[in-house]
Design an enzyme around this catalytic site. Structure first.
Site, PDB file in Angstrom:
ATOM      1  N   MET A  28     -86.294  10.541 -11.724  1.00 24.37           N
ATOM      2  CA  MET A  28     -85.933  11.896 -11.293  1.00 24.37           C
ATOM      3  C   MET A  28     -85.136  12.497 -12.440  1.00 24.37           C
ATOM      4  O   MET A  28     -83.906  12.637 -12.403  1.00 24.37           O
ATOM      5  CB  MET A  28     -85.136  11.820  -9.985  1.00 24.37           C
ATOM      6  CG  MET A  28     -86.035  11.555  -8.798  1.00 24.37           C
ATOM      7  SD  MET A  28     -85.169  10.887  -7.380  1.00 24.37           S
ATOM      8  CE  MET A  28     -85.173   9.142  -7.787  1.00 24.37           C
ATOM      9  N   GLY A  77     -84.986   2.482   1.366  1.00 27.14           N
ATOM     10  CA  GLY A  77     -83.670   2.119   0.828  1.00 27.14           C
ATOM     11  C   GLY A  77     -82.727   1.731   1.945  1.00 27.14           C
ATOM     12  O   GLY A  77     -82.460   0.549   2.184  1.00 27.14           O
ATOM     13  N   GLY A 123     -83.122  12.943  -4.674  1.00 24.45           N
ATOM     14  CA  GLY A 123     -81.717  13.041  -5.069  1.00 24.45           C
ATOM     15  C   GLY A 123     -80.751  12.185  -4.294  1.00 24.45           C
ATOM     16  O   GLY A 123     -79.726  11.789  -4.832  1.00 24.45           O
ATOM     17  N   PHE A 124     -81.085  11.864  -3.065  1.00 20.99           N
ATOM     18  CA  PHE A 124     -80.153  11.082  -2.253  1.00 20.99           C
ATOM     19  C   PHE A 124     -80.902  10.152  -1.311  1.00 20.99           C
ATOM     20  O   PHE A 124     -81.965  10.513  -0.812  1.00 20.99           O
ATOM     21  CB  PHE A 124     -79.268  12.008  -1.399  1.00 20.99           C
ATOM     22  CG  PHE A 124     -78.494  13.002  -2.212  1.00 20.99           C
ATOM     23  CD1 PHE A 124     -77.288  12.649  -2.808  1.00 20.99           C
ATOM     24  CD2 PHE A 124     -78.994  14.279  -2.407  1.00 20.99           C
ATOM     25  CE1 PHE A 124     -76.593  13.565  -3.587  1.00 20.99           C
ATOM     26  CE2 PHE A 124     -78.299  15.204  -3.188  1.00 20.99           C
ATOM     27  CZ  PHE A 124     -77.098  14.846  -3.771  1.00 20.99           C
ATOM     28  N   GLY A 125     -80.308   9.004  -1.063  1.00 17.25           N
ATOM     29  CA  GLY A 125     -80.823   8.116  -0.029  1.00 17.25           C
ATOM     30  C   GLY A 125     -80.295   8.581   1.321  1.00 17.25           C
ATOM     31  O   GLY A 125     -79.428   9.460   1.402  1.00 17.25           O
ATOM     32  N   ASP A 149     -91.982   7.994  -0.169  1.00 22.55           N
ATOM     33  CA  ASP A 149     -90.588   7.669  -0.486  1.00 22.55           C
ATOM     34  C   ASP A 149     -89.623   8.640   0.188  1.00 22.55           C
ATOM     35  O   ASP A 149     -89.665   9.843  -0.088  1.00 22.55           O
ATOM     36  CB  ASP A 149     -90.423   7.748  -2.015  1.00 22.55           C
ATOM     37  CG  ASP A 149     -89.020   7.410  -2.499  1.00 22.55           C
ATOM     38  OD1 ASP A 149     -88.212   6.898  -1.710  1.00 22.55           O
ATOM     39  OD2 ASP A 149     -88.766   7.675  -3.696  1.00 22.55           O
ATOM     40  N   MET A 203     -93.084  12.487  -2.094  1.00 21.97           N
ATOM     41  CA  MET A 203     -91.679  12.499  -1.648  1.00 21.97           C
ATOM     42  C   MET A 203     -91.627  13.046  -0.231  1.00 21.97           C
ATOM     43  O   MET A 203     -92.067  14.160   0.035  1.00 21.97           O
ATOM     44  CB  MET A 203     -90.823  13.376  -2.571  1.00 21.97           C
ATOM     45  CG  MET A 203     -90.476  12.762  -3.911  1.00 21.97           C
ATOM     46  SD  MET A 203     -89.723  11.125  -3.834  1.00 21.97           S
ATOM     47  CE  MET A 203     -88.193  11.446  -2.952  1.00 21.97           C
ATOM     48  N   MET A 234     -81.735   8.792 -11.748  1.00 23.09           N
ATOM     49  CA  MET A 234     -81.426  10.225 -11.571  1.00 23.09           C
ATOM     50  C   MET A 234     -80.535  10.697 -12.714  1.00 23.09           C
ATOM     51  O   MET A 234     -79.605   9.995 -13.108  1.00 23.09           O
ATOM     52  CB  MET A 234     -80.691  10.435 -10.244  1.00 23.09           C
ATOM     53  CG  MET A 234     -81.461   9.918  -9.042  1.00 23.09           C
ATOM     54  SD  MET A 234     -80.636  10.343  -7.518  1.00 23.09           S
ATOM     55  CE  MET A 234     -81.584   9.389  -6.325  1.00 23.09           C
ATOM     56  N   HIS A 264     -88.337  -0.743  -6.073  1.00 19.29           N
ATOM     57  CA  HIS A 264     -88.309   0.678  -6.422  1.00 19.29           C
ATOM     58  C   HIS A 264     -86.942   0.998  -7.028  1.00 19.29           C
ATOM     59  O   HIS A 264     -85.908   0.720  -6.433  1.00 19.29           O
ATOM     60  CB  HIS A 264     -88.550   1.503  -5.161  1.00 19.29           C
ATOM     61  CG  HIS A 264     -88.684   2.965  -5.372  1.00 19.29           C
ATOM     62  ND1 HIS A 264     -89.857   3.580  -5.767  1.00 19.29           N
ATOM     63  CD2 HIS A 264     -87.779   3.970  -5.248  1.00 19.29           C
ATOM     64  CE1 HIS A 264     -89.683   4.876  -5.848  1.00 19.29           C
ATOM     65  NE2 HIS A 264     -88.418   5.155  -5.553  1.00 19.29           N
ATOM     66  N   SER A 276     -85.952   0.154  -2.147  1.00 17.93           N
ATOM     67  CA  SER A 276     -85.306   0.959  -3.185  1.00 17.93           C
ATOM     68  C   SER A 276     -83.876   0.476  -3.345  1.00 17.93           C
ATOM     69  O   SER A 276     -83.089   0.511  -2.393  1.00 17.93           O
ATOM     70  CB  SER A 276     -85.301   2.431  -2.778  1.00 17.93           C
ATOM     71  OG  SER A 276     -84.302   3.105  -3.512  1.00 17.93           O
ATOM     72  N   HIS A 328     -88.789   5.084 -10.661  1.00 16.42           N
ATOM     73  CA  HIS A 328     -88.945   6.473 -10.212  1.00 16.42           C
ATOM     74  C   HIS A 328     -87.978   7.342 -11.006  1.00 16.42           C
ATOM     75  O   HIS A 328     -86.774   7.344 -10.751  1.00 16.42           O
ATOM     76  CB  HIS A 328     -88.645   6.530  -8.694  1.00 16.42           C
ATOM     77  CG  HIS A 328     -88.762   7.900  -8.104  1.00 16.42           C
ATOM     78  ND1 HIS A 328     -88.325   8.174  -6.820  1.00 16.42           N
ATOM     79  CD2 HIS A 328     -89.254   9.074  -8.584  1.00 16.42           C
ATOM     80  CE1 HIS A 328     -88.544   9.455  -6.554  1.00 16.42           C
ATOM     81  NE2 HIS A 328     -89.094  10.019  -7.611  1.00 16.42           N
ATOM     82  N   ASP A 337     -84.586   3.888  -8.668  1.00 14.93           N
ATOM     83  CA  ASP A 337     -84.403   5.339  -8.740  1.00 14.93           C
ATOM     84  C   ASP A 337     -83.463   5.723  -9.874  1.00 14.93           C
ATOM     85  O   ASP A 337     -82.268   5.440  -9.823  1.00 14.93           O
ATOM     86  CB  ASP A 337     -83.812   5.856  -7.430  1.00 14.93           C
ATOM     87  CG  ASP A 337     -84.812   5.794  -6.288  1.00 14.93           C
ATOM     88  OD1 ASP A 337     -85.893   6.390  -6.420  1.00 14.93           O
ATOM     89  OD2 ASP A 337     -84.506   5.133  -5.274  1.00 14.93           O
ATOM     90  N   GLY A 382     -86.577   8.513   3.705  1.00 14.99           N
ATOM     91  CA  GLY A 382     -86.396   8.686   5.154  1.00 14.99           C
ATOM     92  C   GLY A 382     -87.217   7.749   6.023  1.00 14.99           C
ATOM     93  O   GLY A 382     -87.390   8.002   7.218  1.00 14.99           O
TER      94      GLY A 382
HETATM   95  C1  DX5 Z   1     -84.488   9.595  -3.060  1.00 19.16           C
HETATM   96  C2  DX5 Z   1     -85.040   8.344  -3.682  1.00 19.16           C
HETATM   97  C3  DX5 Z   1     -85.456   7.319  -2.693  1.00 19.16           C
HETATM   98  C4  DX5 Z   1     -84.330   6.773  -1.869  1.00 19.16           C
HETATM   99  C5  DX5 Z   1     -84.866   6.480  -0.511  1.00 19.16           C
HETATM  100  O1  DX5 Z   1     -84.406  10.593  -4.007  1.00 19.16           O
HETATM  101  O2  DX5 Z   1     -86.173   8.639  -4.448  1.00 19.16           O
HETATM  102  O3  DX5 Z   1     -86.149   6.260  -3.327  1.00 19.16           O
HETATM  103  O4  DX5 Z   1     -83.768   5.619  -2.383  1.00 19.16           O
HETATM  104  O5  DX5 Z   1     -83.801   6.151   0.300  1.00 19.16           O
HETATM  105  P1  DX5 Z   1     -83.944   6.138   1.887  1.00 19.16           P
HETATM  106  O6  DX5 Z   1     -84.975   5.109   2.227  1.00 19.16           O
HETATM  107  O7  DX5 Z   1     -82.582   5.787   2.340  1.00 19.16           O
HETATM  108  O8  DX5 Z   1     -84.369   7.519   2.306  1.00 19.16           O
HETATM  109 ZN    ZN Z   2     -87.405   6.956  -5.166  1.00 17.54          ZN
END
Ligand code: DX5
Ligand code: ZN
Length: 220
Positions: free
Chosen positions: A68, A197, A142-144, A175, A137, A37, A33, A8, A66, A35, A177
């Site tokens: 969001m 990511g 929303g956040f990595g 996707d 999910m 948002m 991937h 990602s 993806h 993202d 963590g």
């Molecule tokens: C979160 C995103 C993910 C994110 C994953 O909302 O959809 O794709 O980039 O990041 P990591 O792998 O750091 O959890």
């Molecule tokens: Zn994603």
């Protein structure tokens, strides 16, 4: 289908994104991937069509977009035009999921639906024969860099079971963590695509990809 790692770019260094994508290609990565948002469906804002269109000129990697985004039906043809190969919309973000799926078919992209950690699989069961992929999910979107919510792995198992029982053919993707410590367990749940990511982009990309691929190969 073997399990594949899908980086990602949310955690990439945007100052040298093109170079980092090239590095991923050199490591044999085939899907990216991406993202998007909107600051509405999720609190963050990332990037949109112009960035994707510009990446499209420099790589032939499969673009797994993806969204969001609230009511993504408004943007399906725009993302196709920008270079999407597959588009994932959130079940929770669509007033009319059937119409959204129809718009994706019309745009000739792979059709994917995602569900947030708190949404049960039963909610998307009526749509499973209409999609090419389901994205589970494993964190709140929303956040990595968040921690995987372990209960979400059960959904992958459930979706795999439904696929077998109903003889459907959607691909499973997870996707959020994912890291070197939980990856083997995730792969064993039966997902075909694993998004990562932070685990790819923090530190040395090549080393990370090789290590994560090795874990996948052992667990498959
Ligand atoms: C979160 C995103 C993910 C994110 C994953 O909302 O959809 O794709 O980039 O990041 P990591 O792998 O750091 O959890
Ligand atoms: Zn994603």
């Amino acid at each position: 289908m073997n399990c594949q790692l899908v980086p990602s770019i949310l955690s990439a260094d945007f100052n040298c994104l093109g170079d980092q994508i090239r590095e991923l290609e050199q490591e044999g990565i085939q899907l990216l991937h991406i993202d998007v948002m909107d600051g509405m469906f999720v609190p963050s804002i990332t990037f949109g069509m112009p960035v994707i269109a510009s990446l499209r000129k420099n790589t032939s990697l499969f673009f797994d977009i993806h969204l969001m985004v609230q009511e993504p039906i408004r943007y399906i043809s725009d993302f196709k035009e920008a270079g999407a190969d597959s588009i994932t919309v959130h079940y929770e973000a669509c007033t009319d999921l059937d119409a959204t799926i129809a718009a994706m078919r019309e745009a000739d992209v792979k059709v994917a639906v995602s569900l947030c950690p708190e949404t049960p699989v039963t909610e998307i069961e009526p749509y499973l024969d209409k999609v090419d992929m389901v994205l589970v999910m494993s964190v709140r979107p929303g956040f990595g860099g968040q921690q995987l919510i372990p209960e979400t792995l059960e959904k992958v198992r459930q979706l795999k079971e439904i696929r077998d029982q109903r003889e459907l053919s959607y691909t499973l993707e997870i996707d959020g963590g994912v890291n070197r410590d939980n990856l083997a367990e995730i792969v064993k749940c039966g997902t075909e695509l694993v998004v990562a990511g932070t685990a790819v982009f923090r530190g040395e990309i090549g080393e990370n990809v090789r290590m994560l691929k090795e874990v996948i190969a052992h667990a498959s």
